[in-house]
Design a protein around this motif. Structure first.
Motif, PDB file in Angstrom:
ATOM      1  N   ALA A 236     -23.169   8.965  37.116  1.00 27.66           N
ATOM      2  CA  ALA A 236     -23.683  10.040  36.263  1.00 27.66           C
ATOM      3  C   ALA A 236     -23.128  11.399  36.691  1.00 27.66           C
ATOM      4  CB  ALA A 236     -25.208  10.049  36.310  1.00 27.66           C
ATOM      5  N   GLY A 237     -23.109  11.637  37.984  1.00 31.92           N
ATOM      6  CA  GLY A 237     -22.603  12.913  38.489  1.00 31.92           C
ATOM      7  C   GLY A 237     -21.130  13.087  38.161  1.00 31.92           C
ATOM      8  N   TYR A 238     -20.387  12.028  38.337  1.00 25.93           N
ATOM      9  CA  TYR A 238     -18.957  12.047  38.005  1.00 25.93           C
ATOM     10  C   TYR A 238     -18.757  12.372  36.524  1.00 25.93           C
ATOM     11  CZ  TYR A 238     -14.818   9.657  36.137  1.00 25.93           C
ATOM     12  OH  TYR A 238     -13.704   9.326  35.421  1.00 25.93           O
ATOM     13  N   LYS A 239     -19.514  11.669  35.673  1.00 18.50           N
ATOM     14  CA  LYS A 239     -19.375  11.863  34.223  1.00 18.50           C
ATOM     15  C   LYS A 239     -19.689  13.295  33.818  1.00 18.50           C
ATOM     16  CE  LYS A 239     -20.019   7.289  32.169  1.00 18.50           C
ATOM     17  NZ  LYS A 239     -21.013   6.352  31.604  1.00 18.50           N
ATOM     18  N   GLN A 240     -20.751  13.817  34.399  1.00 16.98           N
ATOM     19  CA  GLN A 240     -21.149  15.179  34.050  1.00 16.98           C
ATOM     20  C   GLN A 240     -20.031  16.187  34.345  1.00 16.98           C
ATOM     21  OE1 GLN A 240     -24.743  16.588  35.958  1.00 16.98           O
ATOM     22  NE2 GLN A 240     -24.381  18.664  35.189  1.00 16.98           N
ATOM     23  N   ALA A 241     -19.460  16.038  35.534  1.00 16.07           N
ATOM     24  CA  ALA A 241     -18.385  16.960  35.916  1.00 16.07           C
ATOM     25  C   ALA A 241     -17.191  16.831  34.974  1.00 16.07           C
ATOM     26  CB  ALA A 241     -17.971  16.692  37.361  1.00 16.07           C
ATOM     27  N   MET A 242     -16.866  15.602  34.642  1.00 13.95           N
ATOM     28  CA  MET A 242     -15.723  15.380  33.753  1.00 13.95           C
ATOM     29  C   MET A 242     -15.981  15.994  32.385  1.00 13.95           C
ATOM     30  SD  MET A 242     -13.322  13.772  35.432  1.00 13.95           S
ATOM     31  CE  MET A 242     -12.230  12.794  34.379  1.00 13.95           C
ATOM     32  N   GLU A 243     -17.160  15.723  31.877  1.00 10.28           N
ATOM     33  CA  GLU A 243     -17.466  16.208  30.535  1.00 10.28           C
ATOM     34  C   GLU A 243     -17.521  17.727  30.478  1.00 10.28           C
ATOM     35  OE1 GLU A 243     -20.892  13.863  29.816  1.00 10.28           O
ATOM     36  OE2 GLU A 243     -19.709  12.123  29.179  1.00 10.28           O
TER      37      GLU A 243
END
Lengths: 334, 334
Positions: free
Chosen positions: B201-208
């Motif tokens: 989730a943390g990874y996705k948030q940063a990417m988005e």
DNA sequence: CTGAAAGCGCTTACAG
DNA sequence: CTGAAAGCGCTTACAG
């Protein structure tokens, strides 16, 4: 909500608690209809017998004690894995005891005995002969069955499951010698683990038989410590092969020597023990002696159930000392 | 030899068994001379109270149950290490329960409750929300204290000790992005572990947030399986950074990509989680997020002792959800 | 096949 | 400060 007891189900099923106990422990001794009625109530109430009360009344806890020294060693996790799987199959519970840092071994083992385990799997390989003798005495006095799992003892005075580490080390050293290697080091730990004793002995024997000088280098299992230690000691030193008591030490050594300009396996052969993930993740991949540690755990637990079973009390002496096969997994470092 | 009981010491010391029990449990409530006499006999006879009988009578077993899924995971051993050390300090015994392969979770948790543990450290992170709810209900019904150790749950409905994996993943991904990386992959497992959920989730948030497409690649933790899997998928594919849920996966990926001609860290940054020995034994050394797993175990056990202590029953809600700090260990792969 | 009763080895109010 | 007694929740001969 108060826990439901055997009285509750007896009351609701309109039988005595003796009958409830029987459907739990000797279902065939009770009339089918009664049994089904009781079983229905058990299910309805979600009754689970209190294991502690049962243990006290029957003097059997169906619990085994696992005695270890250090959980974080790779072998420990594997041993536990094997033990857990088999214990589950036989419906045994597991109590964990760590002797790490204990000075009074007699007190320690008395503590595990006080917990009323039915049997013990002893996998602490950091005790000396005298301490092992104390453990053996206390355990036998309490009439508790015990098997040694991956613990080396000079004499076969206790049931055990092992790998013939001496033979494995002897053979691989012989092979190294037959390939023309002369400066062969044994990489061991400063801390004494009894499983390493036969590895070193086997290595020494092969070296001496070939008229070569055995060289044992002892260091830490901690990469941050052994890395500079290796670098300092082996810098410019003649070494064309090394056998390490653990994969991770082998890999660490290989990395250092590669940094120092050695070519593995051309200039230098490196071999580890156990076949952990370290061996697969190193470059080049590590050749190592695969020792079935999970199986040692599983077989120990199975042996122990047999020893604890009063029915098969006559287990022949020969089957109490089990040696599991090892094999050499040939990859790129030799 | 029959075990020595409290009757034996009472008889020999010429006191009632109540008195012996008192010198064991409330030594200050008994006259000094009597106490010393009893203590002498205890020592002489080598008396150790039967833990089972004590457990039944007092309704406290001073035993905690550890519920896990897979012992052989690196994090499990570390957690156990922390738990064992603290449990020992507080004189708690440990019972081990594995839920690996269990289908009926309700039955499983009932079994651990039936063993009369005073508290539970739950470290099985392979259950879904519904299963966790069942566990919670059964445990609360039995009035047993429980803490989640390294298990991620959406809501704070149970005491827990964790690391803010989401924040850690978010921050490191942001850093990667700020360095100009665009094709950043998240390397996760096919099997679902709840601790990995916030990492992803943390990874996705940063990417988005950066307008980049999140790409999660799921594979096995088994090196023999993920190696060909990585090779096949990433062959010729654009990728300039990867964050793996575990060090060992990161190292395996790094090895494959190096074989494929990528230069780490110039062409490719690779980052792992936990800071295991794998990170130190890889070449180049792995940069990773250090998560204090041993401490999670230790702190969980300490929290549990507090929760089990009737005296400090008013433990504030805030102190029941502990987040331990992580840090980035910068080595050579980023 | 079923029940009444003793007992497993402790702890814990309750008296004194 | 100390003892007699009940009780924890079961199992297990012993009768019937």
């Amino acid at each position: 909500m108060a826990r439901v007891t055997i009285y509750d189900v007896a009351g609701k099923a309109k039988v005595s608690l003796a009958t409830v106990s029987r459907v739990l422990n000797n279902p065939n001794k009770v009339n089918k209809e009664t049994r089904q009625r009781v079983e229905a109530v058990i299910k309805e109430l979600g009754y689970h017998p209190n294991a502690i009360a049962r243990g006290l009344a029957s003097k059997k806890t169906t619990t085994v004690g696992i005695v270890l020294s250090d959980v974080t060693r790779a072998a420990t996790a594997q041993l536990l894995g094997g033990i857990i799987d088999i214990a589950k199959k036989y419906n045994y519970s597991i109590k964990l005891f760590s002797m790490a840092g204990d000075t009074d071994i007699e007190e320690s083992i008395r503590n595990v005995i006080a917990e009323q385990v039915d049997g013990i799997i002893f996998m602490n390989d950091e005790l000396d002969d005298n301490e092992m003798r104390i453990v053996k005495e206390r355990v036998e006095e309490a009439e508790i069955k015990m098997v040694l799992a991956n613990v080396y003892l000079d004499s076969d005075i206790l049931p055990s499951v092992m790998v013939d580490y001496a033979k494995a080390a002897y053979e691989i050293t012989k092979e190294l010698i037959s390939k023309g290697k002369k400066d062969i080091y044994m990489l061991a730990t400063v801390r004494k683990y009894s499983v390493n004793t036969p590895k070193i002995a086997g290595y020494k024997q092969a070296m001496e038989e070939a008229g070569l000088e055995p060289k044992v280098f002892r260091t830490s299992g901690d990469v941050n410590i052994n890395t500079p230690h290796f670098r300092e000691f082996f810098q410019g030193k003649g070494v064309d092969a090394a056998l390490a008591v653990r994969d991770s030490i082998a890999v660490s050594f290989m990395n250092v020597m590669t940094d120092l300009g050695k070519k593995v396996p051309d200039d230098l052969s490196v071999i580890g023990f156990q076949n952990t993930k370290y061996a697969l993740l190193s470059r080049p991949n590590l050749t190592c002696i695969y020792t079935p540690v999970y199986d040692i755990g599983a077989v120990s637990m199975r042996l122990l159930t047999k020893l604890m079973d009063p029915a098969s009390d006559e287990t022949e002496e020969s089957s109490k000392h089990i040696l599991l096969p090892y094999s050499v997994i040939r990859r790129q470092s030799m």
